[in-house]
Each structure stands twice: as structure tokens, then as C-alpha cells.
Motif scaffolding. Structure first.
Motif, PDB file in Angstrom:
ATOM      1  N   SER A   1     -15.221  71.008  87.615  1.00 60.64           N
ATOM      2  CA  SER A   1     -16.175  71.521  88.869  1.00 60.64           C
ATOM      3  C   SER A   1     -17.352  70.507  88.980  1.00 60.64           C
ATOM      4  CB  SER A   1     -16.733  72.770  87.979  1.00 60.64           C
ATOM      5  OG  SER A   1     -15.635  73.851  87.945  1.00 60.64           O
ATOM      6  N   PRO A   2     -17.240  69.860  90.098  1.00 61.38           N
ATOM      7  CA  PRO A   2     -18.353  68.901  90.515  1.00 61.38           C
ATOM      8  C   PRO A   2     -19.746  69.819  91.044  1.00 61.38           C
ATOM      9  CG  PRO A   2     -16.933  69.163  92.437  1.00 61.38           C
ATOM     10  CD  PRO A   2     -16.561  69.802  91.082  1.00 61.38           C
ATOM     11  N   THR A   3     -20.271  70.644  89.748  1.00 58.86           N
ATOM     12  CA  THR A   3     -21.441  71.376  90.387  1.00 58.86           C
ATOM     13  C   THR A   3     -22.815  70.463  90.793  1.00 58.86           C
ATOM     14  OG1 THR A   3     -22.011  71.532  88.137  1.00 58.86           O
ATOM     15  CG2 THR A   3     -20.525  73.242  88.911  1.00 58.86           C
ATOM     16  N   GLU A   4     -22.908  69.352  90.348  1.00 57.42           N
ATOM     17  CA  GLU A   4     -24.132  68.637  90.413  1.00 57.42           C
ATOM     18  C   GLU A   4     -24.164  68.147  91.666  1.00 57.42           C
ATOM     19  OE1 GLU A   4     -26.411  69.152  88.481  1.00 57.42           O
ATOM     20  OE2 GLU A   4     -25.399  70.014  86.577  1.00 57.42           O
ATOM     21  N   ASN A   5     -25.262  67.464  92.074  1.00 60.12           N
ATOM     22  CA  ASN A   5     -25.349  66.938  93.519  1.00 60.12           C
ATOM     23  C   ASN A   5     -25.294  65.483  93.707  1.00 60.12           C
ATOM     24  OD1 ASN A   5     -28.075  66.838  92.096  1.00 60.12           O
ATOM     25  ND2 ASN A   5     -28.479  68.706  93.059  1.00 60.12           N
ATOM     26  N   VAL A   6     -25.093  64.767  92.811  1.00 64.69           N
ATOM     27  CA  VAL A   6     -24.942  63.343  92.742  1.00 64.69           C
ATOM     28  C   VAL A   6     -23.637  63.030  91.873  1.00 64.69           C
ATOM     29  CG1 VAL A   6     -25.590  61.165  91.909  1.00 64.69           C
ATOM     30  CG2 VAL A   6     -27.341  62.868  92.678  1.00 64.69           C
ATOM     31  N   ASN A   7     -22.738  62.334  92.600  1.00 63.46           N
ATOM     32  CA  ASN A   7     -21.747  61.939  92.104  1.00 63.46           C
ATOM     33  C   ASN A   7     -21.605  60.478  91.607  1.00 63.46           C
ATOM     34  OD1 ASN A   7     -20.077  64.086  92.815  1.00 63.46           O
ATOM     35  ND2 ASN A   7     -19.470  63.421  94.753  1.00 63.46           N
ATOM     36  N   ILE A   8     -21.448  59.878  90.523  1.00 65.74           N
ATOM     37  CA  ILE A   8     -21.519  58.794  89.834  1.00 65.74           C
ATOM     38  C   ILE A   8     -19.828  58.427  89.755  1.00 65.74           C
ATOM     39  CG2 ILE A   8     -22.245  56.986  88.358  1.00 65.74           C
ATOM     40  CD1 ILE A   8     -24.615  58.719  87.698  1.00 65.74           C
ATOM     41  N   PHE A   9     -19.268  57.230  90.607  1.00 63.75           N
ATOM     42  CA  PHE A   9     -17.943  56.920  90.608  1.00 63.75           C
ATOM     43  C   PHE A   9     -17.874  55.817  89.661  1.00 63.75           C
ATOM     44  CE2 PHE A   9     -17.903  59.571  94.301  1.00 63.75           C
ATOM     45  CZ  PHE A   9     -16.756  60.396  94.199  1.00 63.75           C
ATOM     46  N   VAL A  10     -17.237  55.920  88.463  1.00 62.58           N
ATOM     47  CA  VAL A  10     -17.387  54.792  87.448  1.00 62.58           C
ATOM     48  C   VAL A  10     -16.060  53.946  87.560  1.00 62.58           C
ATOM     49  CG1 VAL A  10     -17.799  53.994  85.050  1.00 62.58           C
ATOM     50  CG2 VAL A  10     -18.881  56.238  85.932  1.00 62.58           C
ATOM     51  N   VAL A  11     -16.016  53.347  88.861  1.00 60.06           N
ATOM     52  CA  VAL A  11     -14.870  52.580  89.033  1.00 60.06           C
ATOM     53  C   VAL A  11     -15.487  51.112  89.849  1.00 60.06           C
ATOM     54  CG1 VAL A  11     -13.256  54.621  89.568  1.00 60.06           C
ATOM     55  CG2 VAL A  11     -14.551  53.591  91.501  1.00 60.06           C
ATOM     56  N   ASN A  12     -14.695  50.341  89.498  1.00 61.30           N
ATOM     57  CA  ASN A  12     -14.965  48.918  90.194  1.00 61.30           C
ATOM     58  C   ASN A  12     -14.579  49.068  91.596  1.00 61.30           C
ATOM     59  OD1 ASN A  12     -16.272  47.546  88.088  1.00 61.30           O
ATOM     60  ND2 ASN A  12     -14.194  46.884  87.362  1.00 61.30           N
ATOM     61  N   ALA A  13     -15.098  48.117  92.423  1.00 59.12           N
ATOM     62  CA  ALA A  13     -15.161  48.170  93.868  1.00 59.12           C
ATOM     63  C   ALA A  13     -13.652  48.036  94.219  1.00 59.12           C
ATOM     64  CB  ALA A  13     -15.849  47.034  94.523  1.00 59.12           C
ATOM     65  N   ASP A  14     -12.759  47.358  93.752  1.00 57.48           N
ATOM     66  CA  ASP A  14     -11.394  47.131  94.158  1.00 57.48           C
ATOM     67  C   ASP A  14     -10.709  48.650  93.723  1.00 57.48           C
ATOM     68  OD1 ASP A  14     -11.970  46.523  91.252  1.00 57.48           O
ATOM     69  OD2 ASP A  14      -9.880  45.819  91.275  1.00 57.48           O
ATOM     70  N   SER A  15     -11.259  49.780  92.990  1.00 53.51           N
ATOM     71  CA  SER A  15     -10.542  50.766  92.500  1.00 53.51           C
ATOM     72  C   SER A  15     -11.208  51.797  93.534  1.00 53.51           C
ATOM     73  CB  SER A  15     -10.718  50.981  91.123  1.00 53.51           C
ATOM     74  OG  SER A  15     -10.069  50.064  90.296  1.00 53.51           O
ATOM     75  N   THR A  16     -11.975  51.638  94.522  1.00 56.06           N
ATOM     76  CA  THR A  16     -12.382  52.404  95.218  1.00 56.06           C
ATOM     77  C   THR A  16     -11.316  53.706  95.834  1.00 56.06           C
ATOM     78  OG1 THR A  16     -14.346  51.291  95.819  1.00 56.06           O
ATOM     79  CG2 THR A  16     -13.630  53.143  97.308  1.00 56.06           C
ATOM     80  N   TYR A  17      -9.994  52.948  96.171  1.00 52.80           N
ATOM     81  CA  TYR A  17      -8.779  53.483  96.512  1.00 52.80           C
ATOM     82  C   TYR A  17      -8.732  54.867  95.522  1.00 52.80           C
ATOM     83  CZ  TYR A  17      -3.594  54.611  96.161  1.00 52.80           C
ATOM     84  OH  TYR A  17      -2.706  55.375  96.506  1.00 52.80           O
ATOM     85  N   TYR A  18      -8.796  54.751  94.363  1.00 51.53           N
ATOM     86  CA  TYR A  18      -8.641  55.885  93.410  1.00 51.53           C
ATOM     87  C   TYR A  18      -9.717  56.843  93.815  1.00 51.53           C
ATOM     88  CZ  TYR A  18      -5.482  52.777  90.893  1.00 51.53           C
ATOM     89  OH  TYR A  18      -4.435  52.017  90.777  1.00 51.53           O
ATOM     90  N   VAL A  19     -10.864  56.610  93.931  1.00 50.22           N
ATOM     91  CA  VAL A  19     -12.011  57.472  94.534  1.00 50.22           C
ATOM     92  C   VAL A  19     -11.467  58.284  95.612  1.00 50.22           C
ATOM     93  CG1 VAL A  19     -14.212  57.780  95.256  1.00 50.22           C
ATOM     94  CG2 VAL A  19     -13.727  56.295  93.434  1.00 50.22           C
TER      95      VAL A  19
END
Length: 996
Positions: free
Chosen positions: A641-659
Motif C-alpha cells: 500500500s503506497p499510502t505516503e505522498n513521496v516515492n523513493i525508488f531505490v534503484v540505479n538509473a539503469d534499473s529505471t525499467y523495473y520502476v
């Protein structure tokens, strides 16, 4: 007596079924039919499970699922235990048994009569009912009561009876929900054998499908079972023509060489061990899905030649046994009805039993086509078979089979009457599949692909912890506190997505399942969780029921849940008005045993240390070969449940595909998105700069990475800020794991006195050229030549994983097979890592460049001396304990060199460092003599934690969020608020929103 008259009398209970009272003497006088068989190749079955052990283990199991017999207000009760258990009469030496739901009782009754008429040597007939016992439908219950009046001549065993006898190894709720009606009946088979052996004490048992007509004596089988532990019949005795028709022998190869409409076992240790194996496997794999290697209970029979000794099993090749559609190519032209006996013959010989597979759906049966499972033959090809078919159908009519077929299957609905759709059963099976664990580690990737739906270990673990054990349950009455029902979980869970879509963004697993099935829907609505969200919602409202994609009951449940979510959006997605309202969804690979995975764990700890509201959300995809800590060892709960208003995606730039793959765009579009990036060289790759477009802000672990992004071509002005990774309290100097947790590579050679141990640790996926372990090996060998260290007072441990045998061999060659250089080439468990971390006396990192250097910081935090290249992301670490420079910590001088060729992602023209070899050799000698770890370790640890501890980094995180608050609120005002208003307005005007 005319058929119509007899049926009327049967329905009124005025007569008993044929064979129940007096047996036709002409059939008694028929000679016994000898068996003709061939042996199968021998194969050892090394069973260590004796009958006594098996019985003791099963008898000690606790009975589960007491909720099954509870009564629920306004819900019918799933109850399989109220029918009396009629033990029947006759010898229990050999029992014949069959399994069906209530609706196949006409076939069961006919089977029983055919046995008593043609094989009076059988004194025990057992019918296992794979269905509920108390039916909510009144007409169905009338038929069930009538069935029990007729069935009092033989033994009736319910699911509750089986659970009581077999204990917790038999899980009726789980099996009944997981499998459809036919799958359940076939899965029950090995459990039925176990019941007959344990409860009834039978010395042997014969299973027959209830669409079998026994036409001869079964006494030869009984006699063979006194010598053999198993008897089977093959589908075919010679190849089927390869003519494009079905069924062909390739289909048989997939579904099983032996047909398990008949199978027999003796109550022997070998057979009981096989039944234990078989029942265990069917509990997981009792589905029908040939492409995934599953075909009911049957294909597991191919293990019999491997598990049973040559003399202990028998394959019947006598063609008079188990005549069916699959062997018509050799038997169909010979099958006819003997007018004098009214029984089938095969050529000039009487048959033993004929199997009418594909006929049980009488209301749809086409006799001319013989069986719905084949299209090679019709009665036109075998005209003499017609009399056999008609005689069998007449018997079924006499046993009122069609009337019993009208009894609805009891396990087809939830307790509130909602239909259980087939995809729900597979999703449930995937969700309850055991969470894999080996040494505290679990693999990444698809966890349950054999069910057609893949649910990760983390999501399965969460399901098993948070969802009610009774999957039929739909109300609070039958759930424990704070648990979800299966239906509630299924509504939200979308395999492959990292989050549940809730509130106004509600998108269910039911919708997603429909979308996945239909190529036309995928073409019309390519992104149903993004720009096509409302259009697909509108289609689903108008068409899903009419086009038979979901049942009306499931649709009503879905719409009710959807409305609830829309009316409570703010509870699912917080709206901020000031900085104190801001929390974070930390989305990454929590528990991953690789650098960016470990980063997620550390950021969660830092946020929670300073009371920042933080959700831990697991990305589903990460590529192959990754290892994770088992969910039970993670130390905190994950959520979807992404209830909070800020997403911090802990992935490197080359893994943005997974995001983009794992988090629906509707969630990203309505929250403030921060990417946490690391990089190792001065120039950031041009190819990755475009990924800045997917984020509102970037955080990075060091000023070195920040500068790399901001000074590289393609930088677009996205805010870049530094948030170092924290040291966790568990990594402090005083925290040490027991020596018993040390890797066996060390404990196997440990001496009375511990040598001074240098440690090098790296992942080959981070590139050996950059990590530069060979430089550390060479420096160690020069600092401590084996000739001057004959007793091994110095040691170098090189922990490296994800490498090939050639990679490891290269390091061994440099080490010259020196026994003081120990290589660990596997991923360690968390306990082993901690133990090794505190066991070392000096950490060595002669890297050529680092984005951060987490191993360096963690060693300093544990009070361990450091020898590390004084370049790139780790340079700030030495400043945390300046008084110990050149005494306990040794920043290694370097020369910058240009890369002539590309190495992995590191492009030619970039620069990195070459550490000074002579300095390293000198530093190794110094540190091995000054006892820094013992003398100064605690003080060093305190100094480092002051700057890099959880609290320090948590406060810095809070400061960055405070600085970003104006940007967060501005995005919420410009985009989120408008999107929500648009969604609210549009949804309320959709056709079907206000329909009742």
C-alpha cells in the motif's frame, strides 16, 4: 420391468438397486479370468519410511480447520462432516473404492452394482465423497438424503472423516478451494488409499473410476495383490496411428503412461511410502495443465517403475482390462455385447471392466462420438460397440444418474454464495505455496510459474501471514482479527506489480485477469493502470458480465469494493498540507544481498529512527541470479500500500525499467518521485541521463555521485541531493555474531590461535577490474611472504560471489595456491556475513573507483582498521575518525588513469584510480602490528556512528524532505489534485456506477 416404471419406484424408495439383494447366479458361475501381464524394467526404491513410522506420524497430526463446521449468519456453511459414516459389511481384506462429488452418484451406484453382480468376492466397497455434506440448496439436500438411504449398503467417507483419520497432512479446506471438482476428486486418490489402509485395516485396495462397468471377476487382482505392492494398466499396448486426430500417444506421454482410472496397492511399506510421496505432490500439483507438466493425479504413476522393485509391481497387459477410448485402435473392432449374458466381450472372451471415460457429463454426451476426449473414431467405425454403449446408458438410467447430475457442486462458491472463478483457484495455490528458504536466503524471479501465476516469495510470505486460513470465508465472523479474506486479497493483488492500486486508483486482480486473457483488450487499452485507466474501467462495467469474463456474483463483489475505495481515497493516499504530513514509500529490493538491495534496508531504518512515516515496498523484478534474505529474517514488514505522498525508488538509473514495469503509472503520476542513484566514475553515462525525466528529484550517496550527474552532458536541472547511507545499530563495534556462524571455509581450517585476518569482499557483477581484488592479493603476498610466515600468522580472506569458475581460477593463480589466501565464492547468509564482518582484523579495498564504498564504512563502524583507495565516494569516511589516520586507517595514494577500452558500463575515455602498491604493502605490515581493533575499535566506532549512524542520516533525510516540501506540495496542487477531481467526476458519471 419397464425402465420408466423402475425409475419411478427407485425415486420413491420402493425397490433396492439391482445386485444389492440377490446376485444373479449365472454370473457367480462364470469362470475366473486369469491375468495376462508383462513386467516393466526394474528400478530401486530406497524408502526409509516404514509403515509404523508413517502411521505414528499421521496419527499425531492435529485436526485443523475447525471453522469448517461453524455456522455463519446469512452464509451457508461449508460442512463436510455431518453425513453418517456407514462402514458397510463384508471382508476388509480387499476394498474397492471410488471417489466423486454428489452429482456422480448414479455412476457410483452403478459401479457398486456391477461389482456385486460380477465380482462377489469383493466384500468392501468404499465411496469417498469429495464434496460438502450439508448443502444450502434444499432440492440438492433432498437428493443427498436419498443418496445416503441408498448408499447404506457400502462405506461412505466424507472429507471430515479423512481429516480426522489422516490429521493435518490432509487439508480439506485448502484442497477444496485450490482445485476444481475433477481435480479435487483425483487429488483425493492417494489420501483415500491411506484412509482405507489405516482406518479400515484393508490388506489391499483397488481404485476404480465410477464411470467403469465391472463385467468380470476381480478375484485375480485380489490374488496378485497378495504378492505385489502395486498393479497398473497402461493406456495403450501399441502405438496410436499418427493421423492428426486425438488422442495420440504424445498426449498420453504427457498425461501418463498408466491410466489411473484403475490402480491397486497392497498395504505394504513400499506402497505406503509411495502414497505419502504421491499425496504430498498432488497437494501442490494436482491441476491439469499439460504444458506445465501437470495432469491430475495420473502422470505421477510413471514413478512406479522407478520406486518399486521389479518383482513388487505389475503391469497388466491383458486387453480385457480397462477398455476405453484411448485403446480403441486395437480393441474397438473386437468389442461387442453378448446377448446371452448382457455383458461386453472382446472378441471371443469376456471382458473384466470397460471404462467409459468422457461420458460422465450425461446431459451433454454424444454417444455416437464415443467420448468427448477423442475425435478419431465414431460408432460408424465400430458398429458392434453401439449395443455396449446403449446397455451401459440403460444401466445409468436405471440408477437415475441424470437426476443426480443436477446436484450443484458444493465447493464452487464462497460462503456468501459468490462463484469461485477458476483463476482464483490458481492464485490461491500460488499464494499458499511454501516460501523457499536455504540458509536464510531465497532466490529472486518467478516463484510459482507452474500455476500460471507467479507470486514472489515476499508476497507469498505476506499472504500466509495476513490472510485468513479459510479461503471460502468472506465475513469477519470466520476470520481472525486484522486478517484479510482471500477475496479481499484477490481483489487487490496484481502479480508482477509492486503495489496494490487503492482508493480512486482502484484496479483489481479480477480486472487484470480479464485484460490479460484478451488480446483485443490489450490492444484497445494498452495501459489500463495509466492513461487507459478510465476507458478500461468503462468497458469492464459495461461488458465483463455480458461477455462471460466474470460471473455476476464476482462482478457485484468487485463493484462494492470499488465504491468503498473511491469513497475512502484519503485513507489509502495521504494528502499533504505541510512538511509534517509528508511520509515516504521506500520502493526497492528489500533484503537483497547486493548493494542497491541493502540500500533499501538502510534507508528504511534511517527514516523510522527519526519517526518519518515510511512504507517498505518490494519491487517484483530484478533480473536473474539475485539472492534475498528470507522475509522472516528481514526485520520489518513489507506492504503493498503506497499510502505516503513521496516515492523513493531505490534503484540505479539503469534499473529505471523495473520502476516503470512494477509500479503503475497512475501511482507515479500522482506522487512526488525521488530516485536513489549511485555511480562509480566521474562522467555519468549519457544513455542513462534520459531517466531523469521519470523523477522529480534524485538522491545519491555521495558528493562524488552528485557531481558526476550534474557535470555530465544531458543534465536537465533536476534537483540532485546527497543522502549518505547509514550504519545500522546491528553493525556497531559491540555487535558480534557467534563464532559458530562463521563461514565453513574458515571454521574448517581454524587453528588454536587466530591469525591476523585481512578481508576483501566484492561482487563480480560490480566488475573485478573496478573492484581490483588482484592488487590486494599481490600486496598481501609481498607484505607477508610465505617463507617468512611458515606458521600462517597472517591470512587474507577473499569473499567474492557471482563469478564464473574462470574468474575464481584467475584469482587463485595470482595467489599462487598460497594456503593463507582463503576464497569464499558463494553468497553468505546474513548471520555468516555479520560473523565474518566482525572476525576480520583489517578491511582492504583497493578499488579503482566507488560510488560510496559501503563495506569500507561498515568496517570502520565496527571499529575495524581500513586500507582503502583515497578516491571517489569513500573519501569522506576517513574524515569521520581523523585522529586515527595512518595509525589505524590508511588512505591509499593513487594515480588517475584513462580507460582505453570500455569495461561493462564504464566507457572508454573515463578516468579511475590506480592505488599505490608500495604504500599498501607498508600499510599492511603496520596495521598487523598495532592492535588497532582491540585498542581503538570502540572509540572509532563511536566517532563514525556520530556522523553516519541511523539517527544522523535520518535527520539528514528529514532535512531533505523539508527542503523538498514546496516542490511536493506544488506537484500535489498542479497534478494530483486535478487528477483526483477528474477521477471523482468521471467515475460518478460512468454507466453502472449508480446501478443497483
Amino acid at each position: 420391468m419397464k425402465i420408466a416404471q423402475r425409475k419411478q419406484q427407485l425415486s420413491q424408495g420402493l425397490v433396492v438397486p439391482s445386485g444389492s439383494a440377490k446376485v444373479d447366479q449365472r454370473h457367480r458361475r462364470r469362470p475366473l479370468l486369469p491375468l495376462r501381464f508383462d513386467w516393466q524394467p526394474p528400478g530401486p526404491f530406497h524408502s526409509r519410511i516404514g509403515v509404523a513410522i508413517l502411521l505414528a506420524a499421521l496419527s499425531s497430526c492435529l485436526a485443523l480447520f475447525s471453522s469448517y463446521s461453524s455456522s455463519f449468519t446469512n452464509e451457508f456453511t461449508v460442512n463436510h462432516g455431518i453425513v453418517p459414516n456407514n462402514m458397510g459389511t463384508g471382508s476388509k481384506e480387499t476394498c474397492v473404492m471410488t471417489i466423486s462429488a454428489w452429482n456422480n452418484f448414479g455412476f457410483v451406484w452403478n459401479l457398486y452394482d456391477s461389482i456385486t453382480e460380477n465380482s462377489p468376492s469383493i466384500g468392501c466397497f468404499v465411496w469417498f465423497v469429495g464434496d460438502i455434506s450439508s448443502h444450502p440448496d434444499k432440492e440438492a439436500m433432498k437428493k443427498i438424503r436419498r443418496i445416503m438411504t441408498i448408499a447404506d449398503r457400502f462405506t461412505v467417507v466424507t472429507m471430515a472423516d479423512m481429516e480426522m483419520e489422516l490429521g493435518h497432512g490432509f487439508k480439506p479446506l485448502e484442497l477444496a478451494f485450490k482445485f476444481d471438482m475433477v481435480e479435487l476428486q483425483t487429488t483425493l486418490k492417494p489420501f483415500a488409499f491411506q484412509y482405507v489402509f489405516q482406518k479400515l485395516g484393508a490388506s489391499s485396495a483397488i481404485f476404480l473410476d465410477n464411470d467403469i462397468w465391472v463385467t468380470g471377476s476381480l478375484l485375480p487382482l485380489q490374488r496378485e495383490l497378495q504378492k505385489r505392492s502395486a498393479i497398473v494398466t497402461p493406456h495403450i499396448l501399441s502405438p496410436i496411428p499418427e493421423d492428426g486426430y486425438k488422442q495420440k500417444d504424445l498426449d498420453i506421454l504427457k498425461s501418463g503412461v498408466f491410466n489411473f482410472g484403475f490402480v491397486a496397492f497392497r498395504n505394504s511399506p513400499t506402497a505406503n511410502a509411495f502414497l505419502e510421496f504421491w499425496s504430498d505432490r498432488l497437494a501442490f500439483y494436482g491441476f491439469v495443465d499439460l504444458e506445465k507438466g501437470m495432469f491430475y493425479d495420473q502422470n505421477w504413476g510413471m514413478f512406479i517403475p522407478a520406486f518399486f522393485d521389479h518383482e513388487d509391481y505389475m503391469v497388466i497387459r491383458d486387453p480385457r482390462y480397462n477398455i476405453a477410448y484411448w485403446n480403441l485402435h486395437t480393441r474397438g473392432s473386437k468389442l461387442s455385447l453378448d446377448s446371452s449374458t448382457g455383458l461386453p466381450r472382446l472378441g471371443d472372451e469376456p471382458t473384466v471392466f470397460v471404462h467409459f471415460s468422457g461420458m460422465s457429463l450425461l446431459e451433454e454426451f454424444d454417444m455416437y462420438g464415443i467420448s468427448r476426449h477423442q475425435n478419431r473414431y465414431t460408432l460408424h467405425d465400430f458398429p458392434r460397440m453401439e449395443a455396449v454403449m446403449k446397455e451401459y446408458i440403460k444401466k445409468l438410467e436405471l440408477h437415475d444418474a441424470l437426476a443426480f447430475r443436477a446436484i450443484p457442486y458444493g465447493y464452487s462458491h464462497f460462503l456468501d454464495g459468490t462463484t469461485i472463478d477458476p483463476p482464483m483457484r490458481r492464485a490461491y495455490a500460488a499464494a499458499i505455496y511454501p516460501t523457499d528458504v536455504a540458509n536464510g536466503l531465497t532466490d529472486s524471479g518467478d516463484a510459482t510459474p507452474f500455476y500460471g501465476v507467479s507470486i514472489s516469495t515476499y508476497d507469498r510470505s505476506a499472504y500466509q501471514k495476513n490472510v485468513a486460513s479459510n479461503p471460502f470465508c468472506t465475513s469477519k465472523i470466520c476470520k481472525a482479527n486484522n486478517t484479510l479474506s482471500f477475496m479481499e486479497w484477490y481483489m487487490l493483488y496484481i502479480p508482477g506489480s509492486a503495489v496494490d492500486l487503492e482508493g480512486l486508483f482502484f484496479y483489481s486482480g479480477i480486472e487484470h485477469g480479464v485484460w490479460q486473457k484478451r488480446k483485443d483488450l490489450q490492444a484497445a487499452f494498452p495501459n489500463p493502470t495509466g492513461e487507459n485507466f478510465l476507458a478500461f474501467k468503462d468497458w469492464f462495467l459495461k461488458n465483463s458480465v455480458d461477455e462471460l469474463m466474470v460471473s455476476k456474483e464476482v462482478f457485484q463483489s468487485w463493484r462494492s469494493v470499488w465504491k468503498f475505495h473511491c469513497n475512502h481515497h484519503s485513507e489509502f493516499h495521504k494528502i499533504a498540507s505541510q512538511s509534517s504530513d509528508i511520509g515516504v514509500n521506500i520502493i526497492g529490493w528489500h533484503g537483497g544481498q547486493f548493494s542497491i538491495g541493502i540500500t533499501s534496508n538502510k534507508l528504511i531504518a534511517a527514516a523510522r529512527e527519526v519517526k518519518i512515516s515510511a512504507n517498505a515496498i518490494q519491487l517484483q523484478s530484478c533480473g536473474s541470479g539475485k539472492k534475498f534474505s528470507h522475509p522472516s529474517l528481514l526485520g520489518y514488514e513489507l506492504t503493498r500500500s503506497p499510502t505516503e505522498n513521496v516515492n523513493i525508488f531505490v534503484v540505479n538509473a539503469d534499473s529505471t525499467y523495473y520502476v516503470l514495469k512494477d509500479t503503475p503509472s497512475i501511482v507515479r503520476a500522482n506522487k512526488y518521485n525521488i530516485g536513489y542513484w549511485a555511480w562509480e566514475l566521474e562522467i555519468f553515462p549519457q544513455l542513462w541521463m534520459k531517466e531523469l525525466n521519470e523523477y522529480d528529484e534524485i538522491w545519491c550517496p555521495s558528493a562524488f555521485v552528485k557531481k558526476s550527474i550534474e557535470t555530465s552532458p544531458g543534465y536537465d536541472g533536476t534537483p540532485i541531493n546527497v543522502l549518505p547511507l547509514p550504519l545500522l545499530d546491528a553493525e556497531a563495534h559491540h555487535s558480534s555474531a557467534p563464532a559458530t556462524s562463521l563461514p565453513y571455509e574458515i571454521t574448517s581450517i581454524e587453528k588454536d590461535s587466530k591469525p591476523f585476518t585481512f578481508l576483501v569482499a566484492f561482487d563480480f557483477q560490480s566488475f573485478m577490474e573496478r573492484k581490483n581484488p588482484l592488487a590486494a592479493i599481490r600486496a598481501f603476498l609481498e607484505a607477508f611472504p610465505s617463507s617468512s610466515d611458515p606458521t600462517g600468522n597472517s591470512r587474507l580472506v577473499v569473499k567474492a560471489h557471482s563469478g564464473t569458475p574462470a574468474d575464481m581460477e584467475e584469482m587463485r593463480e595470482v595467489a599462487g595456491n598460497d594456503s593463507r589466501v582463503i576464497f569464499i565464492s558463494r553468497i553468505l547468509s546474513n548471520e555468516e556475513n555479520i560473523a565474518l564482518h566482525h572476525y576480520q582484523d583489517c578491511y582492504v579495498s583497493l578499488h579503482r573507483s566507488e560510488g560510496y564504498g559501503l563495506n569500507i564504512l561498515e568496517s570502520m563502524g565496527a571499529g575495524i582498521p581500513i586500507i582503502a583507495t583515497n578516491y571517489s565516494g569513500n573519501v569522506e569516511f576517513f574524515d569521520s575518525a581523523p585522529s586515527y589516520l595512518e595509525k589505524c586507517h590508511f588512505p591509499v595514494p593513487f594515480n588517475l588513469v584513462k580507460l582505453k577500452d570500455a569495461i561493462g558500463p564504464y566507457e572508454a575515455g573515463n578516468h579511475w584510480a590506480n592505488p599505490d602498491h608500495d604504500y599498501v604493502v607498508s600499510a599492511m605490515k603496520k596495521v598487523s602490528n598495532n592492535n588497532c581493533k582491540t585498542k581503538h575499535g570502540t572509540e572509532i566506532s563511536k566517532m563514525v556512528y556520530t556522523k553516519f549512524g541511523e539517527a544522523a542520516i535520518g535527520e539528514k533525510m528529514q532535512g531533505l524532505l523539508n527542503d523538498a516540501t514546496p516542490r511536493i506540495l506544488q506537484k500535489q496542487k498542479e497534478k494530483n489534485h486535478l487528477n483526483l477531481k477528474f477521477l471523482e467526476r468521471t467515475l460518478k458519471h460512468m454507466k453502472g456506477w449508480n446501478d443497483q
